[in-house]
Write a protein that holds these residues in place. Structure first.
Motif, PDB file in Angstrom:
ATOM      1  N   ARG A  80       0.827  -1.208   0.000  1.00  0.00           N
ATOM      2  CA  ARG A  80       0.000   0.000   0.000  1.00  0.00           C
ATOM      3  C   ARG A  80       0.860   1.256   0.000  1.00  0.00           C
ATOM      4  O   ARG A  80       0.538   2.230  -0.683  1.00  0.00           O
ATOM      5  CB  ARG A  80      -0.963  -0.023   1.179  1.00  0.00           C
ATOM      6  CG  ARG A  80      -2.072  -1.053   0.975  1.00  0.00           C
ATOM      7  CD  ARG A  80      -3.100  -1.052   2.078  1.00  0.00           C
ATOM      8  NE  ARG A  80      -4.202  -1.946   1.722  1.00  0.00           N
ATOM      9  CZ  ARG A  80      -4.911  -2.629   2.595  1.00  0.00           C
ATOM     10  NH1 ARG A  80      -4.671  -2.519   3.893  1.00  0.00           N
ATOM     11  NH2 ARG A  80      -5.892  -3.410   2.183  1.00  0.00           N
ATOM     12  N   GLU A  85      -2.741  -1.440  -5.278  1.00  0.00           N
ATOM     13  CA  GLU A  85      -4.098  -1.751  -4.840  1.00  0.00           C
ATOM     14  C   GLU A  85      -4.112  -3.147  -4.221  1.00  0.00           C
ATOM     15  O   GLU A  85      -3.715  -4.121  -4.860  1.00  0.00           O
ATOM     16  CB  GLU A  85      -5.049  -1.698  -6.028  1.00  0.00           C
ATOM     17  CG  GLU A  85      -6.491  -1.970  -5.678  1.00  0.00           C
ATOM     18  CD  GLU A  85      -7.399  -1.945  -6.903  1.00  0.00           C
ATOM     19  OE1 GLU A  85      -8.358  -2.732  -6.915  1.00  0.00           O
ATOM     20  OE2 GLU A  85      -7.133  -1.154  -7.831  1.00  0.00           O
ATOM     21  N   VAL A  86      -4.567  -3.244  -2.972  1.00  0.00           N
ATOM     22  CA  VAL A  86      -4.567  -4.501  -2.226  1.00  0.00           C
ATOM     23  C   VAL A  86      -5.953  -4.723  -1.630  1.00  0.00           C
ATOM     24  O   VAL A  86      -6.518  -3.814  -1.030  1.00  0.00           O
ATOM     25  CB  VAL A  86      -3.517  -4.482  -1.084  1.00  0.00           C
ATOM     26  CG1 VAL A  86      -3.500  -5.801  -0.335  1.00  0.00           C
ATOM     27  CG2 VAL A  86      -2.145  -4.141  -1.618  1.00  0.00           C
ATOM     28  N   PHE A 100      -3.614  -8.787  -4.829  1.00  0.00           N
ATOM     29  CA  PHE A 100      -3.198  -7.462  -5.277  1.00  0.00           C
ATOM     30  C   PHE A 100      -2.973  -7.489  -6.781  1.00  0.00           C
ATOM     31  O   PHE A 100      -2.752  -8.543  -7.367  1.00  0.00           O
ATOM     32  CB  PHE A 100      -1.935  -6.991  -4.544  1.00  0.00           C
ATOM     33  CG  PHE A 100      -0.691  -7.771  -4.845  1.00  0.00           C
ATOM     34  CD1 PHE A 100       0.203  -7.336  -5.825  1.00  0.00           C
ATOM     35  CD2 PHE A 100      -0.382  -8.929  -4.144  1.00  0.00           C
ATOM     36  CE1 PHE A 100       1.359  -8.055  -6.098  1.00  0.00           C
ATOM     37  CE2 PHE A 100       0.777  -9.648  -4.409  1.00  0.00           C
ATOM     38  CZ  PHE A 100       1.650  -9.212  -5.391  1.00  0.00           C
TER      39      PHE A 100
END
Length: 114
Positions: A80, A85-86, A100
């Motif tokens: 992050r 984007e996770v 992710f």
């Protein structure tokens, strides 16, 4: 982040029954049913797993690869911080994991053993 190894690979296909039979009968992998997983799981001798799922049962991807980490929360924080984007962490009876999206646009997983 320290990646300890590959722990998981999976394939999503419209021919799930045929692929699962191939993995068991031809490749000789042993079924390894796992609670909380909607895929046919197979164990490999090194302790990793291969999954066969139906289309979109693994999210918006046709395959996934799971990287083993010792500390999932720390690894998620690093991703992050790097602007990756996770998803939120999830779990099954064997693993905690997050998905992710890498710069190649593909879905990957970070996996911590329970």
């Amino acid at each position: 982040m320290e990646i300890l190894g590959l722990v998981f690979a999976g394939s999503a296909t419209g021919r799930r029954p045929e692929m699962a039979a191939f993995v068991a009968d031809v490749l000789g992998l042993e079924p390894a049913p796992t609670g909380g997983v909607s895929a046919d799981m197979f164990g490999l001798p090194d302790g990793s797993f291969f999954a066969v799922a139906g289309p979109r049962e693994m999210g918006d991807t046709s395959r996934t690869i799971g990287f083993l980490v010792a500390d999932l929360e720390a690894a998620v924080a690093e991703l992050r911080a790097a602007g990756v984007e996770v998803d939120e962490p999830a779990e099954n009876e064997r693993h905690r994991y997050v998905h992710f999206t890498a710069p190649d646009g593909k879905l990957y997983e970070l996996v911590q053993e329970r």
